[in-house]
Write a protein that holds these residues in place. Structure first.
Motif, PDB file in Angstrom:
ATOM      1  N   UNK A 217     -10.476  13.575  -3.345  1.00 46.80           N
ATOM      2  CA  UNK A 217      -9.787  12.312  -3.617  1.00 46.80           C
ATOM      3  C   UNK A 217      -9.745  11.416  -2.377  1.00 46.80           C
ATOM      4  N   UNK A 218     -10.105  11.965  -1.213  1.00 45.07           N
ATOM      5  CA  UNK A 218     -10.110  11.159   0.013  1.00 45.07           C
ATOM      6  C   UNK A 218     -10.800  11.929   1.133  1.00 45.07           C
ATOM      7  N   UNK A 219     -11.073  11.215   2.229  1.00 42.56           N
ATOM      8  CA  UNK A 219     -11.498  11.831   3.481  1.00 42.56           C
ATOM      9  C   UNK A 219     -10.449  11.499   4.523  1.00 42.56           C
ATOM     10  N   UNK A 220      -9.945  12.520   5.207  1.00 43.74           N
ATOM     11  CA  UNK A 220      -8.820  12.353   6.119  1.00 43.74           C
ATOM     12  C   UNK A 220      -9.231  12.577   7.576  1.00 43.74           C
ATOM     13  N   UNK A 221      -8.943  11.577   8.418  1.00 42.04           N
ATOM     14  CA  UNK A 221      -9.129  11.715   9.861  1.00 42.04           C
ATOM     15  C   UNK A 221      -7.784  12.149  10.451  1.00 42.04           C
ATOM     16  N   UNK A 222      -7.710  13.374  10.908  1.00 42.22           N
ATOM     17  CA  UNK A 222      -6.469  13.939  11.450  1.00 42.22           C
ATOM     18  C   UNK A 222      -6.434  13.700  12.962  1.00 42.22           C
ATOM     19  N   UNK A 223      -5.266  13.324  13.472  1.00 44.18           N
ATOM     20  CA  UNK A 223      -5.127  13.062  14.903  1.00 44.18           C
ATOM     21  C   UNK A 223      -3.736  13.453  15.373  1.00 44.18           C
ATOM     22  N   UNK A 224      -3.562  13.451  16.682  1.00 40.40           N
ATOM     23  CA  UNK A 224      -2.236  13.658  17.240  1.00 40.40           C
ATOM     24  C   UNK A 224      -1.456  12.353  17.154  1.00 40.40           C
ATOM     25  N   UNK A 225      -0.163  12.463  16.859  1.00 39.21           N
ATOM     26  CA  UNK A 225       0.693  11.288  16.790  1.00 39.21           C
ATOM     27  C   UNK A 225       1.412  11.057  18.103  1.00 39.21           C
ATOM     28  N   UNK A 226       1.415   9.804  18.553  1.00 39.98           N
ATOM     29  CA  UNK A 226       2.009   9.430  19.836  1.00 39.98           C
ATOM     30  C   UNK A 226       2.978   8.262  19.649  1.00 39.98           C
ATOM     31  N   UNK A 227       3.907   8.112  20.559  1.00 40.68           N
ATOM     32  CA  UNK A 227       4.790   6.948  20.504  1.00 40.68           C
ATOM     33  C   UNK A 227       3.998   5.690  20.851  1.00 40.68           C
ATOM     34  N   UNK A 228       4.381   4.589  20.232  1.00 43.79           N
ATOM     35  CA  UNK A 228       3.711   3.325  20.514  1.00 43.79           C
ATOM     36  C   UNK A 228       4.062   2.840  21.915  1.00 43.79           C
ATOM     37  N   UNK A 229       3.160   2.030  22.460  1.00 45.13           N
ATOM     38  CA  UNK A 229       3.380   1.366  23.750  1.00 45.13           C
ATOM     39  C   UNK A 229       3.601   2.348  24.892  1.00 45.13           C
ATOM     40  N   UNK A 230       2.868   3.443  24.851  1.00 36.98           N
ATOM     41  CA  UNK A 230       2.871   4.412  25.951  1.00 36.98           C
ATOM     42  C   UNK A 230       1.420   4.651  26.374  1.00 36.98           C
ATOM     43  N   UNK A 231       0.797   3.630  27.038  1.00 32.89           N
ATOM     44  CA  UNK A 231      -0.634   3.726  27.361  1.00 32.89           C
ATOM     45  C   UNK A 231      -0.998   4.887  28.276  1.00 32.89           C
ATOM     46  N   UNK A 232      -0.119   5.226  29.213  1.00 37.61           N
ATOM     47  CA  UNK A 232      -0.425   6.334  30.122  1.00 37.61           C
ATOM     48  C   UNK A 232      -0.462   7.654  29.364  1.00 37.61           C
ATOM     49  N   UNK A 233       0.446   7.820  28.419  1.00 34.45           N
ATOM     50  CA  UNK A 233       0.481   9.039  27.612  1.00 34.45           C
ATOM     51  C   UNK A 233      -0.773   9.143  26.753  1.00 34.45           C
ATOM     52  N   UNK A 234      -1.128   8.061  26.086  1.00 34.00           N
ATOM     53  CA  UNK A 234      -2.336   8.097  25.251  1.00 34.00           C
ATOM     54  C   UNK A 234      -3.573   8.385  26.096  1.00 34.00           C
ATOM     55  N   UNK A 235      -3.632   7.800  27.271  1.00 33.18           N
ATOM     56  CA  UNK A 235      -4.797   8.000  28.140  1.00 33.18           C
ATOM     57  C   UNK A 235      -4.965   9.469  28.526  1.00 33.18           C
ATOM     58  N   UNK A 236      -3.872  10.134  28.875  1.00 35.86           N
ATOM     59  CA  UNK A 236      -3.988  11.525  29.306  1.00 35.86           C
ATOM     60  C   UNK A 236      -4.267  12.447  28.115  1.00 35.86           C
ATOM     61  N   UNK A 237      -3.692  12.135  26.938  1.00 34.34           N
ATOM     62  CA  UNK A 237      -3.964  12.948  25.746  1.00 34.34           C
ATOM     63  C   UNK A 237      -5.441  12.825  25.367  1.00 34.34           C
TER      64      UNK A 237
END
Length: 277
Positions: free
Chosen positions: A214-234
């Motif tokens: 019924x769908x194709x799902x792209x699974x990812x880790x969830x992060x808080x918005x507006x935390x560029x340093x955190x997203x970069x290291x993850x």
């Protein structure tokens, strides 16, 4: 008089600065406390589940969390979260990151950020063989069970608008409802569904998984918005896993030959955080 005026203005300026909201750097906070709190489902084998021997939570998404913690230089603390509570737990600061079979969707981008895609799967439907259901269209007006708070229900309604959906806190609870003849079908992510089917043992003969997704799902880790340093290291941690070949090893450890799922190949790479429109 002039001195008083200057002092008064300095006091007002200090108060104005103090009144401004302070934006904490999440990555710096995590490093300071020495711990990365990862929110996982713990009910979705082999993504994350409780090891019956050790009673600890293990799985593919747990290993990803530990890799991110190593990259940051802290220890990983694994915390169980419910499907419907995943995003609130992240937003309210009860967990630092979600590694909880979280589908990356445009709607969710409005409230959280996402890492690179860590897994790609579809969503399928299991039915009882004696129910006579062979196509998705036959589910019109029928009762279908699934887990609350996921993308399964809205995706199913797009395909079968008149379906009667009943949700449960966990996928295992929904499966029990199907087994007890309280529903016609059970919808879930493909990996979880095939794992549940494999666990049925001799009872597999009583069930069938419909071939249509019924769908194709792209699974990812969830992060808080507006935390560029955190997203970069993850994202850097995930890219390191891909570049070193460790991502491939983790996939086959949990999904490959020798596991219940026995996937012969990995059909995706951890390389992008973009999803289809």
């Amino acid at each position: 008089m002039r001195l008083r005026f200057q002092v008064r203005m300095l006091c007002l300026a200090a108060l104005a600065v103090a009144a401004q909201p302070v934006h904490a750097d999440q990555l710096a906070d995590i490093k300071h406390k020495g711990e990365l709190v990862c929110g996982v489902l713990a009910t979705d084998e082999p993504m994350s589940f409780v090891d019956p021997q050790t009673r600890t939570i293990i799985g593919y998404e747990v290993d990803l969390c530990r890799a991110v913690a190593r990259k940051i230089g802290v220890t990983a603390s694994i915390k169980q979260v419910a499907v419907a509570a995943r995003i609130p737990e992240l937003q309210q600061g009860r967990v630092d990151i979600l590694s909880a079979t979280l589908t990356h969707t445009r709607e969710r981008e409005a409230v959280i950020a996402f890492s690179l895609t860590t897994f790609v799967t579809g969503q399928k439907i299991m039915v009882r063989r004696d129910g006579g259901i062979t196509t998705l269209a036959q589910l019109a007006g029928k009762k279908v069970v699934t887990v609350k708070g996921g993308t399964q229900e809205p995706n199913l309604r797009k395909v079968v608008p008149t379906v009667d959906v009943v949700t449960f806190e966990t996928a295992p609870q929904a499966l029990v409802a199907l087994q007890q003849h309280k529903a016609t079908a059970f919808v879930n992510d493909e990996v979880s569904l095939y794992d549940a089917y494999a666990k049925l043992g001799p009872a597999q003969k009583d069930y069938v998984i419909l071939p249509q997704s019924i769908s194709t799902e792209a699974v990812a880790m969830g992060l808080r918005k507006d935390e560029p340093a955190m997203k970069a290291v993850v994202d850097a941690a995930l890219r390191d896993l891909e570049a070193s070949g460790e991502a491939e090893k983790l996939f086959f450890k949990w999904f490959g030959p020798g596991t219940r799922l026995q996937y012969p190949t990995r059909t995706f790479k951890i390389e992008s955080d973009r999803i289809a429109n």
